[in-house]
Design a protein around this motif. Structure first.
Motif, PDB file in Angstrom:
ATOM      1  N   LYS A 329     -16.283  46.596  -7.117  1.00 32.11           N
ATOM      2  CA  LYS A 329     -16.517  47.140  -8.452  1.00 32.11           C
ATOM      3  C   LYS A 329     -15.234  47.816  -8.921  1.00 32.11           C
ATOM      4  O   LYS A 329     -14.499  48.372  -8.109  1.00 32.11           O
ATOM      5  N   PRO A 330     -14.910  47.778 -10.200  1.00 33.20           N
ATOM      6  CA  PRO A 330     -15.684  47.209 -11.310  1.00 33.20           C
ATOM      7  C   PRO A 330     -15.509  45.696 -11.470  1.00 33.20           C
ATOM      8  O   PRO A 330     -16.136  45.096 -12.334  1.00 33.20           O
ATOM      9  N   ARG A 331     -14.649  45.071 -10.634  1.00 26.53           N
ATOM     10  CA  ARG A 331     -14.477  43.627 -10.711  1.00 26.53           C
ATOM     11  C   ARG A 331     -14.370  43.071  -9.299  1.00 26.53           C
ATOM     12  O   ARG A 331     -14.084  43.808  -8.346  1.00 26.53           O
ATOM     13  N   LEU A 332     -14.570  41.758  -9.162  1.00 25.93           N
ATOM     14  CA  LEU A 332     -14.580  41.113  -7.845  1.00 25.93           C
ATOM     15  C   LEU A 332     -13.213  40.571  -7.427  1.00 25.93           C
ATOM     16  O   LEU A 332     -13.129  39.822  -6.450  1.00 25.93           O
ATOM     17  N   GLU A 333     -12.175  40.944  -8.142  1.00 25.19           N
ATOM     18  CA  GLU A 333     -10.831  40.434  -7.837  1.00 25.19           C
ATOM     19  C   GLU A 333     -10.476  40.532  -6.354  1.00 25.19           C
ATOM     20  O   GLU A 333     -10.072  39.549  -5.727  1.00 25.19           O
ATOM     21  N   GLN A 334     -10.605  41.729  -5.775  1.00 26.71           N
ATOM     22  CA  GLN A 334     -10.189  41.921  -4.378  1.00 26.71           C
ATOM     23  C   GLN A 334     -11.061  41.115  -3.426  1.00 26.71           C
ATOM     24  O   GLN A 334     -10.555  40.559  -2.438  1.00 26.71           O
ATOM     25  N   TRP A 335     -12.340  41.046  -3.708  1.00 29.78           N
ATOM     26  CA  TRP A 335     -13.229  40.284  -2.828  1.00 29.78           C
ATOM     27  C   TRP A 335     -12.886  38.797  -2.874  1.00 29.78           C
ATOM     28  O   TRP A 335     -12.867  38.125  -1.842  1.00 29.78           O
ATOM     29  N   ILE A 336     -12.618  38.265  -4.055  1.00 26.45           N
ATOM     30  CA  ILE A 336     -12.249  36.853  -4.176  1.00 26.45           C
ATOM     31  C   ILE A 336     -10.980  36.574  -3.377  1.00 26.45           C
ATOM     32  O   ILE A 336     -10.880  35.582  -2.642  1.00 26.45           O
ATOM     33  N   ARG A 337      -9.973  37.450  -3.509  1.00 28.51           N
ATOM     34  CA  ARG A 337      -8.706  37.262  -2.778  1.00 28.51           C
ATOM     35  C   ARG A 337      -8.937  37.303  -1.267  1.00 28.51           C
ATOM     36  O   ARG A 337      -8.439  36.457  -0.524  1.00 28.51           O
ATOM     37  N   ALA A 338      -9.691  38.306  -0.809  1.00 23.95           N
ATOM     38  CA  ALA A 338      -9.926  38.451   0.628  1.00 23.95           C
ATOM     39  C   ALA A 338     -10.751  37.287   1.170  1.00 23.95           C
ATOM     40  O   ALA A 338     -10.504  36.797   2.281  1.00 23.95           O
ATOM     41  N   HIS A 339     -11.730  36.841   0.394  1.00 29.46           N
ATOM     42  CA  HIS A 339     -12.573  35.722   0.818  1.00 29.46           C
ATOM     43  C   HIS A 339     -11.743  34.445   0.976  1.00 29.46           C
ATOM     44  O   HIS A 339     -11.860  33.736   1.987  1.00 29.46           O
ATOM     45  N   ARG A 340     -10.894  34.148  -0.012  1.00 27.37           N
ATOM     46  CA  ARG A 340     -10.068  32.946   0.068  1.00 27.37           C
ATOM     47  C   ARG A 340      -9.051  33.067   1.197  1.00 27.37           C
ATOM     48  O   ARG A 340      -8.789  32.098   1.927  1.00 27.37           O
ATOM     49  N   ALA A 341      -8.478  34.257   1.372  1.00 32.65           N
ATOM     50  CA  ALA A 341      -7.488  34.445   2.438  1.00 32.65           C
ATOM     51  C   ALA A 341      -8.117  34.255   3.809  1.00 32.65           C
ATOM     52  O   ALA A 341      -7.494  33.696   4.718  1.00 32.65           O
ATOM     53  N   GLU A 342      -9.361  34.711   3.968  1.00 30.33           N
ATOM     54  CA  GLU A 342     -10.043  34.503   5.235  1.00 30.33           C
ATOM     55  C   GLU A 342     -10.341  33.026   5.457  1.00 30.33           C
ATOM     56  O   GLU A 342     -10.177  32.511   6.580  1.00 30.33           O
ATOM     57  N   GLU A 343     -10.758  32.325   4.413  1.00 29.78           N
ATOM     58  CA  GLU A 343     -11.000  30.889   4.531  1.00 29.78           C
ATOM     59  C   GLU A 343      -9.748  30.145   4.990  1.00 29.78           C
ATOM     60  O   GLU A 343      -9.832  29.161   5.724  1.00 29.78           O
ATOM     61  N   LEU A 344      -8.582  30.633   4.567  1.00 30.96           N
ATOM     62  CA  LEU A 344      -7.313  29.992   4.921  1.00 30.96           C
ATOM     63  C   LEU A 344      -6.772  30.477   6.268  1.00 30.96           C
ATOM     64  O   LEU A 344      -5.707  30.029   6.700  1.00 30.96           O
ATOM     65  N   GLY A 345      -7.480  31.405   6.928  1.00 31.67           N
ATOM     66  CA  GLY A 345      -7.057  31.896   8.233  1.00 31.67           C
ATOM     67  C   GLY A 345      -5.975  32.947   8.194  1.00 31.67           C
ATOM     68  O   GLY A 345      -5.341  33.235   9.213  1.00 31.67           O
ATOM     69  N   LEU A 346      -5.769  33.579   7.020  1.00 34.47           N
ATOM     70  CA  LEU A 346      -4.677  34.531   6.873  1.00 34.47           C
ATOM     71  C   LEU A 346      -5.065  35.956   7.267  1.00 34.47           C
ATOM     72  O   LEU A 346      -4.225  36.726   7.734  1.00 34.47           O
ATOM     73  N   VAL A 347      -6.326  36.332   7.061  1.00 32.31           N
ATOM     74  CA  VAL A 347      -6.796  37.695   7.321  1.00 32.31           C
ATOM     75  C   VAL A 347      -8.250  37.631   7.772  1.00 32.31           C
ATOM     76  O   VAL A 347      -8.876  36.571   7.758  1.00 32.31           O
ATOM     77  N   ARG A 348      -8.776  38.802   8.124  1.00 29.70           N
ATOM     78  CA  ARG A 348     -10.230  38.941   8.283  1.00 29.70           C
ATOM     79  C   ARG A 348     -10.746  39.752   7.110  1.00 29.70           C
ATOM     80  O   ARG A 348     -10.163  40.778   6.736  1.00 29.70           O
ATOM     81  N   ASN A 349     -11.833  39.308   6.515  1.00 26.75           N
ATOM     82  CA  ASN A 349     -12.471  40.002   5.407  1.00 26.75           C
ATOM     83  C   ASN A 349     -13.698  40.733   5.926  1.00 26.75           C
ATOM     84  O   ASN A 349     -14.647  40.098   6.407  1.00 26.75           O
ATOM     85  N   LEU A 350     -13.689  42.063   5.874  1.00 25.48           N
ATOM     86  CA  LEU A 350     -14.876  42.848   6.229  1.00 25.48           C
ATOM     87  C   LEU A 350     -15.758  42.882   4.991  1.00 25.48           C
ATOM     88  O   LEU A 350     -15.530  43.664   4.066  1.00 25.48           O
ATOM     89  N   ASP A 351     -16.736  42.024   4.957  1.00 27.44           N
ATOM     90  CA  ASP A 351     -17.453  41.667   3.745  1.00 27.44           C
ATOM     91  C   ASP A 351     -18.781  42.417   3.650  1.00 27.44           C
ATOM     92  O   ASP A 351     -19.679  42.205   4.469  1.00 27.44           O
ATOM     93  N   ARG A 352     -18.915  43.253   2.639  1.00 33.79           N
ATOM     94  CA  ARG A 352     -20.166  44.004   2.459  1.00 33.79           C
ATOM     95  C   ARG A 352     -21.335  43.079   2.172  1.00 33.79           C
ATOM     96  O   ARG A 352     -22.493  43.421   2.427  1.00 33.79           O
ATOM     97  N   PHE A 353     -21.074  41.883   1.639  1.00 33.97           N
ATOM     98  CA  PHE A 353     -22.147  40.943   1.324  1.00 33.97           C
ATOM     99  C   PHE A 353     -22.568  40.121   2.545  1.00 33.97           C
ATOM    100  O   PHE A 353     -23.576  39.441   2.514  1.00 33.97           O
ATOM    101  N   ARG A 354     -21.790  40.198   3.616  1.00 37.59           N
ATOM    102  CA  ARG A 354     -22.062  39.367   4.796  1.00 37.59           C
ATOM    103  C   ARG A 354     -22.515  40.240   5.966  1.00 37.59           C
ATOM    104  O   ARG A 354     -23.691  40.273   6.303  1.00 37.59           O
ATOM    105  N   GLU A 355     -21.586  40.959   6.600  1.00 41.40           N
ATOM    106  CA  GLU A 355     -21.979  41.794   7.737  1.00 41.40           C
ATOM    107  C   GLU A 355     -22.261  43.237   7.364  1.00 41.40           C
ATOM    108  O   GLU A 355     -22.784  44.009   8.157  1.00 41.40           O
TER     109      GLU A 355
END
Length: 407
Positions: A329-355
């Motif tokens: 909040k107030p926008r999903l910018e950071q979550w989108i970046r972290a999600h895509r970066a995790e998909e690409l194997g660059l980082v781990r995303n500690l995701d409030r919507f997942r774990e």
């Protein structure tokens, strides 16, 4: 678009030009730090003889700038929880403050006569404060104008509504010679969902991410540590609380942590955190705002951070293992970046919507952090050509403007 290998401007007979970088800066450090990185690259490479950053950041004066880079501080504004803005100048309402900012912008550009104007993120400026200046520059035709966009702006539907409300699409079509996206289309397209014409899309340049380096030397701990940084800190309290809870819950948790609060995490919230840090007996150490954070990035065993653009560039540049705790909040910018970066194997995303953001999840993430793969193992080195591409495009645009002026 394709790009040739950057060369020195003197090699093609071009004189360096003047650059203005506009950064509205209503919140955080991201826009200012991105503008500083661009200005430094342009002047240090010889592409620009000098650069001026127009910024509303209240902490601009606490940063160091190269000799050829200066800044003009615009009167500050603050965004309220309901999305409205108030002036930080006593006795002035938001309309008067916007008018003053607009006049300062126009006067600076009129006196400085830049060959290139780079506008960060907001095509019309804060509350439309750039529009009059953009119209005058387009009429004169000497100054080339570029819109710079970070890799992620927001969800496509949300962004489209925001740009429609601000008249941003029309401004981009009418005033901008190029659009630079400081990222890779293979990672994310921030313009998806925007009704941009094929003409604008044909003059959109995907630069790659902006590589960072150690500008100012600073002392770092001589024992292993992880860096914990909420960026500017204005919305980082929840992440800091989670990290401290992890060290409080697990007395054997290693490595130890260095916590950098950021300039906007202060007051009673920080005082409560400091009490908790002291109780941990040195397992977590803390410091306030540090404009020389790059050495801490470079020396860490890993990083716990939020998902802002500049932080992400530092993770890639210093090849750091990272756990990102993105704001949603107030926008999903950071979550989108972290999600895509995790998909690409660059980082781990500690995701409030997942774990979920639990203390147990943070303990596990910290314990695993030193054993994560580095971004380079997922091909991150190929993502960091942004500054070279910016230099090449700026040189080409400014030489074009100088030629027009001579004619």
């Amino acid at each position: 678009m394709t790009h040739s290998t950057p060369v020195s401007p003197t090699a093609v007979g071009a004189r360096p030009g003047r650059v203005v970088l506009y950064s509205h800066d209503t919140f955080g450090l991201g826009h200012l730090r991105r503008s500083r990185a661009l200005a430094s690259a342009l002047t240090e490479s010889g592409v620009a003889e000098s650069a001026i950053i127009l910024t509303g950041s209240p902490v601009a004066g606490r940063f160091t700038f190269p000799p050829a880079v200066d800044h003009v501080r615009l009167p500050g504004v603050k965004k309220l929880a309901d999305g409205s803005y108030v002036s930080q100048t006593e006795g002035m309402d938001i309309e008067a403050t916007t008018a003053l900012r607009s006049a300062l912008i126009d006067s600076t550009i009129d006196q400085y006569e830049p060959d290139l104007l780079i506008v960060d993120k907001e095509p019309t400026g804060f509350r439309g404060e750039l529009l009059d200046t953009l119209k005058r520059l387009r009429e004169r035709s000497k100054t080339r104008i570029v819109l710079g966009l970070r890799d992620v702006l927001d969800e496509p539907d949300v962004l489209a509504a925001e740009w429609a409300r601000k008249g941003a699409v029309e401004a981009t079509e009418a005033f901008y010679d190029e659009v630079w996206v400081y990222g890779m289309r293979s990672v994310y397209d921030p313009t998806q969902g925007l009704p941009l014409s094929s003409a604008v899309r044909s003059r959109t340049v995907w630069t790659g991410y902006l590589r960072r380096s150690i500008v100012d030397a600073a002392e770092v701990p001589d024992t292993p540590y992880i860096l914990v940084t909420p960026g500017g800190g204005g919305d980082g309290a929840a992440m800091v609380d989670l990290v401290l809870s992890a060290y409080e819950q697990d007395p054997d948790l290693h490595p130890h942590a260095v916590l950098v609060y950021g300039p906007f995490l202060s007051g009673e919230v920080r005082e409560r955190f400091e009490t908790r840090v002291e109780a941990l007996g040195g397992r977590v150490t803390s410091t306030g705002f540090d404009s020389k954070i790059e050495p801490l990035f470079a020396g860490a065993e890993g990083v716990i951070c939020m998902g802002g653009y500049n932080t992400f560039c530092e993770l890639l540049s210093f090849d750091q293992r990272a756990v990102i705790v993105p704001r949603t909040k107030p926008r999903l910018e950071q979550w989108i970046r972290a999600h895509r970066a995790e998909e690409l194997g660059l980082v781990r995303n500690l995701d409030r919507f997942r774990e979920g953001l639990t203390t147990d999840a943070m303990v596990s993430a910290i314990r695993a952090l030193p054993h994560q793969k580095r971004p380079s193992e997922a091909g991150a080195d190929g993502l960091l050509d942004g500054l070279d591409v910016v230099n090449a495009r700026a040189r080409a645009l400014m030489q074009h403007s100088l030629t027009d002026a001579a004619e």
